[in-house]
Design a protein around this motif. Structure first.
Motif, PDB file in Angstrom:
ATOM      1  N   ASP A  89       0.799  -1.226   0.000  1.00  0.00           N
ATOM      2  CA  ASP A  89       0.000   0.000   0.000  1.00  0.00           C
ATOM      3  C   ASP A  89       0.831   1.276   0.000  1.00  0.00           C
ATOM      4  N   TYR A  90       2.128   1.171   0.181  1.00  0.00           N
ATOM      5  CA  TYR A  90       2.986   2.359   0.175  1.00  0.00           C
ATOM      6  C   TYR A  90       3.391   2.788  -1.242  1.00  0.00           C
ATOM      7  N   ASN A  91       3.141   1.976  -2.261  1.00  0.00           N
ATOM      8  CA  ASN A  91       3.834   2.132  -3.539  1.00  0.00           C
ATOM      9  C   ASN A  91       2.937   2.290  -4.765  1.00  0.00           C
ATOM     10  N   PHE A  92       1.790   2.935  -4.600  1.00  0.00           N
ATOM     11  CA  PHE A  92       0.866   3.156  -5.715  1.00  0.00           C
ATOM     12  C   PHE A  92       1.089   4.483  -6.437  1.00  0.00           C
ATOM     13  N   GLY A  93       1.956   5.330  -5.961  1.00  0.00           N
ATOM     14  CA  GLY A  93       2.085   6.692  -6.468  1.00  0.00           C
ATOM     15  C   GLY A  93       2.615   6.816  -7.883  1.00  0.00           C
ATOM     16  N   LEU A  94       2.263   7.944  -8.507  1.00  0.00           N
ATOM     17  CA  LEU A  94       2.876   8.344  -9.771  1.00  0.00           C
ATOM     18  C   LEU A  94       4.247   8.965  -9.498  1.00  0.00           C
ATOM     19  N   LEU A  95       4.398   9.445  -8.254  1.00  0.00           N
ATOM     20  CA  LEU A  95       5.662  10.004  -7.777  1.00  0.00           C
ATOM     21  C   LEU A  95       6.149   9.167  -6.598  1.00  0.00           C
ATOM     22  N   ASN A  96       7.461   9.097  -6.441  1.00  0.00           N
ATOM     23  CA  ASN A  96       8.036   8.448  -5.270  1.00  0.00           C
ATOM     24  C   ASN A  96       7.728   9.285  -4.029  1.00  0.00           C
ATOM     25  N   ASN A  97       7.973   8.719  -2.867  1.00  0.00           N
ATOM     26  CA  ASN A  97       7.713   9.402  -1.611  1.00  0.00           C
ATOM     27  C   ASN A  97       8.512  10.697  -1.468  1.00  0.00           C
ATOM     28  N   ASP A  98       9.665  10.785  -2.131  1.00  0.00           N
ATOM     29  CA  ASP A  98      10.481  12.003  -2.083  1.00  0.00           C
ATOM     30  C   ASP A  98      10.095  13.005  -3.181  1.00  0.00           C
ATOM     31  N   LEU A  99       8.992  12.730  -3.863  1.00  0.00           N
ATOM     32  CA  LEU A  99       8.415  13.560  -4.933  1.00  0.00           C
ATOM     33  C   LEU A  99       9.148  13.461  -6.263  1.00  0.00           C
ATOM     34  N   SER A 100      10.135  12.594  -6.377  1.00  0.00           N
ATOM     35  CA  SER A 100      10.781  12.374  -7.673  1.00  0.00           C
ATOM     36  C   SER A 100       9.829  11.560  -8.549  1.00  0.00           C
ATOM     37  N   PRO A 101       9.816  11.835  -9.858  1.00  0.00           N
ATOM     38  CA  PRO A 101       8.863  11.144 -10.736  1.00  0.00           C
ATOM     39  C   PRO A 101       9.235   9.682 -10.959  1.00  0.00           C
ATOM     40  N   LYS A 102       8.222   8.855 -11.016  1.00  0.00           N
ATOM     41  CA  LYS A 102       8.393   7.470 -11.456  1.00  0.00           C
ATOM     42  C   LYS A 102       8.324   7.470 -12.984  1.00  0.00           C
ATOM     43  N   LEU A 103       8.583   6.333 -13.605  1.00  0.00           N
ATOM     44  CA  LEU A 103       8.561   6.248 -15.068  1.00  0.00           C
ATOM     45  C   LEU A 103       7.196   6.566 -15.662  1.00  0.00           C
ATOM     46  N   VAL A 104       6.136   6.412 -14.876  1.00  0.00           N
ATOM     47  CA  VAL A 104       4.788   6.679 -15.361  1.00  0.00           C
ATOM     48  C   VAL A 104       4.509   8.184 -15.494  1.00  0.00           C
ATOM     49  N   ALA A 105       5.214   9.023 -14.747  1.00  0.00           N
ATOM     50  CA  ALA A 105       4.925  10.465 -14.739  1.00  0.00           C
ATOM     51  C   ALA A 105       5.002  11.088 -16.141  1.00  0.00           C
ATOM     52  N   PRO A 106       6.074  10.867 -16.911  1.00  0.00           N
ATOM     53  CA  PRO A 106       6.091  11.455 -18.255  1.00  0.00           C
ATOM     54  C   PRO A 106       5.046  10.842 -19.193  1.00  0.00           C
ATOM     55  N   VAL A 107       4.644   9.614 -18.913  1.00  0.00           N
ATOM     56  CA  VAL A 107       3.581   8.983 -19.711  1.00  0.00           C
ATOM     57  C   VAL A 107       2.271   9.750 -19.509  1.00  0.00           C
ATOM     58  N   ILE A 108       1.969  10.086 -18.262  1.00  0.00           N
ATOM     59  CA  ILE A 108       0.760  10.849 -17.966  1.00  0.00           C
ATOM     60  C   ILE A 108       0.842  12.226 -18.624  1.00  0.00           C
ATOM     61  N   THR A 109       1.999  12.871 -18.535  1.00  0.00           N
ATOM     62  CA  THR A 109       2.188  14.185 -19.161  1.00  0.00           C
ATOM     63  C   THR A 109       1.954  14.089 -20.666  1.00  0.00           C
ATOM     64  N   GLU A 110       2.493  13.051 -21.291  1.00  0.00           N
ATOM     65  CA  GLU A 110       2.319  12.849 -22.738  1.00  0.00           C
ATOM     66  C   GLU A 110       0.842  12.669 -23.090  1.00  0.00           C
ATOM     67  N   LEU A 111       0.130  11.854 -22.323  1.00  0.00           N
ATOM     68  CA  LEU A 111      -1.287  11.630 -22.585  1.00  0.00           C
ATOM     69  C   LEU A 111      -2.089  12.929 -22.419  1.00  0.00           C
ATOM     70  N   LEU A 112      -1.780  13.696 -21.404  1.00  0.00           N
ATOM     71  CA  LEU A 112      -2.484  14.968 -21.179  1.00  0.00           C
ATOM     72  C   LEU A 112      -2.179  15.956 -22.304  1.00  0.00           C
ATOM     73  N   ASN A 113      -0.922  16.031 -22.723  1.00  0.00           N
ATOM     74  CA  ASN A 113      -0.560  16.945 -23.811  1.00  0.00           C
ATOM     75  C   ASN A 113      -1.223  16.532 -25.121  1.00  0.00           C
ATOM     76  N   LYS A 114      -1.320  15.241 -25.351  1.00  0.00           N
ATOM     77  CA  LYS A 114      -1.966  14.737 -26.571  1.00  0.00           C
ATOM     78  C   LYS A 114      -3.438  15.175 -26.591  1.00  0.00           C
ATOM     79  N   ASP A 115      -4.120  15.074 -25.444  1.00  0.00           N
ATOM     80  CA  ASP A 115      -5.517  15.486 -25.349  1.00  0.00           C
ATOM     81  C   ASP A 115      -5.672  16.987 -25.538  1.00  0.00           C
ATOM     82  N   ASN A 116      -4.746  17.761 -25.025  1.00  0.00           N
ATOM     83  CA  ASN A 116      -4.833  19.218 -25.110  1.00  0.00           C
ATOM     84  C   ASN A 116      -4.571  19.763 -26.506  1.00  0.00           C
ATOM     85  N   HIS A 117      -3.993  18.939 -27.372  1.00  0.00           N
ATOM     86  CA  HIS A 117      -3.679  19.376 -28.736  1.00  0.00           C
ATOM     87  C   HIS A 117      -4.670  18.866 -29.770  1.00  0.00           C
TER      88      HIS A 117
END
Length: 118
Positions: A89-117
């Motif tokens: 239960d500690y490890n579901f985040g898009l970001l690590n506990n220290d707020l550094s991005p996990k590999l999924v973070a840029p994927v989410i950014t890409e999907l959001l940017n694709k929708d916005n364009h």
């Protein structure tokens, strides 16, 4: 059945069946909001690597967007709740506990940017 629900296809196929059955009962179309999907990056059974979870979330969102009745997908959780990778239960985040991005973070950014364009 449970193992199938852990795959993008199996999960969305189940939602398709639920929607079709519910649509027959309701007699009309209606919106569906998937209010929580999540993938844990813990080291125990059922945990996924960061790459596996990034691929899963990308595929899930892209596949959900292809269904006109699905109006939104919410991801759990923004930030890992702890640092212990052996605790599910500690490890579901898009970001690590220290707020550094996990590999999924840029994927989410890409999907959001694709929708916005569009």
């Amino acid at each position: 059945m449970v193992a199938e629900l852990r795959t993008t296809k199996g999960n969305l196929d189940f939602i398709d069946e639920f929607y079709a059955d519910s649509q027959k009962i309701a007699g009309k179309d209606f919106p569906v909001y998937i209010t929580e999907i999540g993938v844990t990056n813990y080291t125990g059974p059922g945990g996924m690597s960061q790459q596996e979870s990034a691929d899963y979330i990308k595929n899930y969102i892209e596949d959900a967007k292809s269904r006109s009745y699905i109006k939104g997908v919410w991801i759990y959780d923004l930030i890992d709740d702890g640092k212990d990778k052996s605790k599910r239960d500690y490890n579901f985040g898009l970001l690590n506990n220290d707020l550094s991005p996990k590999l999924v973070a840029p994927v989410i950014t890409e999907l959001l940017n694709k929708d916005n364009h569009k």
